[in-house]
Design a protein around this motif. Sequence first.
Motif, mmCIF file in Angstrom:
data_model
loop_
_atom_site.group_PDB
_atom_site.id
_atom_site.type_symbol
_atom_site.label_atom_id
_atom_site.label_comp_id
_atom_site.label_asym_id
_atom_site.label_seq_id
_atom_site.Cartn_x
_atom_site.Cartn_y
_atom_site.Cartn_z
ATOM 1 N N LEU A 1 0.784 -1.186 -0.057
ATOM 2 C CA LEU A 1 -0.092 -0.205 0.072
ATOM 3 C C LEU A 1 0.835 1.317 0.131
ATOM 4 N N ARG A 2 0.553 2.258 -0.842
ATOM 5 C CA ARG A 2 1.405 3.354 -1.083
ATOM 6 C C ARG A 2 0.327 4.744 -0.932
ATOM 7 N N GLY A 3 0.580 5.783 -0.029
ATOM 8 C CA GLY A 3 -0.013 6.928 0.269
ATOM 9 C C GLY A 3 0.477 8.056 -0.479
ATOM 10 N N TYR A 4 -0.163 8.894 -1.031
ATOM 11 C CA TYR A 4 0.459 10.188 -1.773
ATOM 12 C C TYR A 4 -0.288 11.312 -0.884
ATOM 13 N N VAL A 5 0.973 12.043 -0.473
ATOM 14 C CA VAL A 5 0.534 13.026 0.491
ATOM 15 C C VAL A 5 0.990 14.695 -0.094
ATOM 16 N N LEU A 6 0.173 15.563 -0.025
ATOM 17 C CA LEU A 6 0.645 16.700 -0.358
ATOM 18 C C LEU A 6 1.151 17.631 0.834
ATOM 19 N N ALA A 7 2.374 18.175 0.539
ATOM 20 C CA ALA A 7 2.789 19.124 1.655
ATOM 21 C C ALA A 7 3.012 20.327 1.125
ATOM 22 N N THR A 8 2.587 21.422 1.969
ATOM 23 C CA THR A 8 2.738 22.984 1.761
ATOM 24 C C THR A 8 3.198 23.717 2.467
ATOM 25 N N ASP A 9 3.525 24.924 2.636
ATOM 26 C CA ASP A 9 3.929 25.913 3.487
ATOM 27 C C ASP A 9 5.290 25.141 4.198
ATOM 28 N N LEU A 10 6.169 25.248 3.293
ATOM 29 C CA LEU A 10 7.558 24.634 3.581
ATOM 30 C C LEU A 10 8.562 25.587 4.232
ATOM 31 N N THR A 11 9.117 25.010 5.430
ATOM 32 C CA THR A 11 10.340 25.920 5.838
ATOM 33 C C THR A 11 11.632 25.129 5.874
#
Length: 188
Positions: free
Chosen positions: A129-139
């Motif tokens: 099983l593979r999950g795809y995640v969106l990541a924003t507001d990076l520092t």
Amino acid sequence: MTDDGRRHEPLPDPEWPVRESATEYETGWYTGGYDLVEQPNGTTKQYYWAELATAVVVVAVEDDSVVFVEQYRPTIRQTQLELPAGIVEAGESFTTAAERELREETGFAADSLALLQSVWCSTGVLRHLRGYVLATDLTPVERDLDENEFLSVRSVPVGDAIETVRGDGTPNDATLEALLLAREDGVL
């Protein structure tokens, strides 16, 4: 199910009777074996499988760019432009694992994480099983690469991300799928 400190998904009760289930080999990376299954016509067949730990792929977007890593893949003997990714540890959610992997591989922390989709991969042979995640507001933060990770970080404009990956030779499935999911959700 393997107990190696990594997350592995439980399987549901089978629709077709499993007469025998055997593990034929175990490595530090995956377990392989077969199930002897009774098919609807009454015959039996061995269905071979390899079980890999649950994984996460991160679509990290910052300043209208997607954050990638380049790394050499000895299994296919070439360098790949990929999204940050890794194994989900036991007890971790996809978003927690994404946050950890993004930080370790790219040196970015995300203030916002959201699961785009989870999918079973290559179901003809894999239990993965593979999950795809969106990541924003990076520092920016300090990277913490594993001893076997030799990665360089590269940013690509959002509008060029899919074309860049497709034009970079033969892309890997996880990166292309993640970008297509993100585009479908209006992120790219």
